[in-house]
Write a protein that holds these residues in place. Structure first.
Motif, PDB file in Angstrom:
ATOM      1  N   SER A 154       0.880  -0.993   0.051  1.00 45.08           N
ATOM      2  CA  SER A 154      -0.056   0.165   0.169  1.00 45.08           C
ATOM      3  C   SER A 154       0.782   1.237   0.171  1.00 45.08           C
ATOM      4  N   HIS A 156       0.145   4.048   1.568  1.00 45.54           N
ATOM      5  CA  HIS A 156       0.361   4.495   2.832  1.00 45.54           C
ATOM      6  C   HIS A 156      -0.710   3.488   3.762  1.00 45.54           C
TER       7      HIS A 156
ATOM      8  N   THR B 205      -6.957  -1.239   2.043  1.00 45.58           N
ATOM      9  CA  THR B 205      -5.969  -0.348   2.909  1.00 45.58           C
ATOM     10  C   THR B 205      -5.746   1.096   2.821  1.00 45.58           C
ATOM     11  N   GLU B 206      -5.714   1.422   1.405  1.00 47.40           N
ATOM     12  CA  GLU B 206      -5.704   2.818   0.933  1.00 47.40           C
ATOM     13  C   GLU B 206      -6.846   3.671   1.142  1.00 47.40           C
ATOM     14  N   TYR B 209      -7.324   4.206   4.777  1.00 42.70           N
ATOM     15  CA  TYR B 209      -6.523   5.403   5.262  1.00 42.70           C
ATOM     16  C   TYR B 209      -6.914   6.765   4.693  1.00 42.70           C
ATOM     17  N   GLU B 210      -7.324   6.735   3.838  1.00 36.78           N
ATOM     18  CA  GLU B 210      -8.038   8.207   3.049  1.00 36.78           C
ATOM     19  C   GLU B 210      -9.523   8.559   3.685  1.00 36.78           C
TER      20      GLU B 210
END
Lengths: 258, 258, 258, 258
Positions: A154, A156, B205-206, B209-210
């Motif tokens: 990923s 992040h 996952t991204e 996170y966003e």
């Protein structure tokens, strides 16, 4: 008044019973504790004996009497007393006890040092068979696990979650519950805390990101530490991750061969 | 043979009973389903009625008879039938039923499109009082939540975890379980899947996170979507995060006033 | 180091939150006890406050700090302190706490007088809203229930089972948990014991046979005793029988109207 | 896009993993059924394999893919297919699956013949190791137990309660879940029903009174029936009584020696 003793009557089915007794009995206990000598908690207990084929039944009330007669401080030494008394009072060769209970540890947050109690679960399983005691100590330790795959692929972030490690050990010399918990916590992405201020949360988040572990890594890390500890004769470690991206859990198990 | 009907005897304690009936009854059912017409699942049911002060007891077997007599397809329409029959067979003014069950949805992973079933929990609560039906539909939806504070203060990463949203609604026109689930999933950091290949795991996952959300954001996001949906007359939304850095959970609740 | 305080940022969704805080937090406590002043046990706690619409989030660590700062003896008086401190530290108008815990009572068997501990569950729910405290005390009491219908129609015997009564009360003057338990136990076919020798088992069996109660009778008996007790301002009583002849349970509820 | 495959990387800790995979995965299934060919229910599944020491991780998504690829009808035959595919897709020598699910049986009340569904729990555990299949079938059967001691010493009545028998077997030829349930129910004071009218309740009450069993008798009765059934190669039977006079349970276990 003489009341018939049905349990003591003979049985002709020729079937010995491996375990008979009481289960799901809640009982307040005190447990030895590194920081404060003892801590008060509440156990769920199971007490059983074997029953030879010629007897119809055991005497259930004696299990409760034996438990009551031992005060409420539990440690390896008086577990042997409880087991011996069970075999004597119930005329059996083999007795088993299990006590499972919440165990609390005061921890300091990693940056601010703010103190708070964290709850774990511990379990004593002890068997006395023909005078030989077998004792297994189990700790159930909640941890953070951060996924190495998710981190590697990923841009992040990385999915992480609460996991739970169940570590059972047999040992040479009595071992502290606290030391087993520490061994497990050092094997995870991060340990948990009840109280974290913002600088602590930053530290814990970054520590987990820097220490990703699969459930496979987690059981191997714990197994490796157990192998390196001469006082641990046997261990079985299970890890279960309450995956943050699935509704099912990831699971792994290593058991040391005899 | 005439057997005494104890339940029908008079009672002089002058105390009407608000609810009496059966609980924790497991029963296989079929539920309407957008994709496949119906899906088979297993409900845990509760059926109760009120009991006027002058009767000693209700007739428990009739609850089971009413349930059995309705086949196993459950939807808003035949819940009214069950409730009407309960009030008739048990001579009461008011009847309540609750059915809680796993509900499955086939989902496509976000990048590869790999398909897998995800499990949710749904609940029907229905009351018929003097002929007026009140129906509440509840969905319990697991989601990912990623902590906005942890993200804001950390060099990299952010703690995230499995969370659970419980959304109960009253509506004008029948509403799909699937649409309520979608409303909740769109309010979280990410929805969950049973099957994710590596490109999907990267995307999930991204996405999380966003889209960081506190438990407070999560209930507000759901509430905002409910407010914007004219078909929803009332809602109560609860969110619980199984925090990956604590052993306790974070919790929030919004209930729409009258 | 100045870390961004995400929680204190403004929110423009115009949605106040009814309850936000921590849940499922295990904590060792001491409870006032008639026989021994206090007893040690382990609570599962929930602490929440309301959150005005203009704030993005609450500060979760403060809930744990407030709990830690109050020692571990819990009673009505210091619950008010905890609630006041929650409203102050979290700038809210309304705070709620819940503590649920095992509670132990030493009982003497009815004939032999053999003594043993019996476990119950108790719960404190307290709300402070604009300075007004509302306290609800709940006890969950296991009992024996013997079916009046089964007794009336059968040549011999009658089905009986473990039942569970959940009684919640509001009161004028502080009330002992022990007294509420006694009120419930006197309403059942028989109370339970951890330790019964044969003469006791005979007495308990015969007592239950002579005092059959439906689940309807059980809630009415409890309600009648609550109505007769001027110190009890409000009550809600539920009874659930783990029927020995079914896999489902029988259930009844009476709640005193405002 | 090439995404790093962290799981396939080497591991140098020299620790093979006994079991790794997924757990607590809910999945709708169909089970073979004597009366209706198959019945629909919902399983909770666990799928694991062993992992050689040199591999860092397993590929969790493949467990879900294997499960999905087999349709939803589960029986001994296709469990072997699932296990074989797990060993192939995950390059392992040994695979384990567990499926636990509610199982329903329509029963006729003993006098009126009124029909109702009763719920049981069943479990499939299967292991494939180097091509050899080991299958264990478990049924969890609720029953009535009436205490022989209480009956023998009391003027009238006898305490009875819901009990639960867990019977696990290995067999020569496939065995019906229904037949194992019947074997257990014939060993208790009485079987249970969901629907009993008054004449049925009378019959069930009297049957239990005439067939008192201790938890010891219950496991011996089941063991005796298993010994007499040549198709059963191995068994382990546990009984737990939710005692109506205690808050703890009575428990017994017999396991056939290898």
């Amino acid at each position: 008044m003489s009341l018939r003793d049905t349990q003591s009557e003979p049985d002709d089915r020729q079937l010995p019973i491996d375990r008979v007794g009481v289960k799901a009995l809640r009982f307040p206990i005190r447990i030895r504790d590194k920081a404060r000598e003892t801590q008060a908690t509440v156990a769920t207990a199971q007490l059983t004996v074997d029953l030879p084929h010629q007897h119809k039944g055991t005497h259930m009330s004696r299990f409760v009497e034996v438990l009551n007669s031992h005060g409420n401080v539990l440690h390896v030494d008086n577990l042997r007393d409880i087991l011996e008394q069970l075999t004597q009072r119930l005329h059996s060769d083999c007795a088993h006890v299990e006590f499972e209970f919440p165990f609390f540890l005061e921890k300091a947050a990693p940056v601010t040092g703010a103190r708070g109690l964290l709850d774990y679960t511990a379990r004593f399983n002890a068997t006395l068979e023909n005078g030989v005691l077998d004792f297994v100590l189990t700790v159930i330790v909640p941890v953070t696990t951060l996924c190495p795959c998710s981190k590697a692929i990923s841009i992040h972030g990385a999915h992480n979650q609460r996991g739970q490690v169940t570590l059972a050990v047999r040992f040479q010399q009595p071992i502290w519950i606290e030391d087993l918990i520490r061994l497990v916590e050092d094997s995870a992405s991060s340990e948990l805390y009840s109280l974290l201020k913002r600088p602590d949360e930053k530290a814990v988040t970054e520590r987990a990101y820097e220490n990703p572990v699969f459930v496979e890594d987690l059981v191997r890390n714990v197994a490796q530490r157990c192998e390196a500890e001469p006082n641990i004769r046997w261990y079985r470690v299970e890890a279960e991750n309450f995956e943050s991206i699935h509704t099912h859990n990831a699971y792994a198990l290593i058991e040391k061969r005899g």
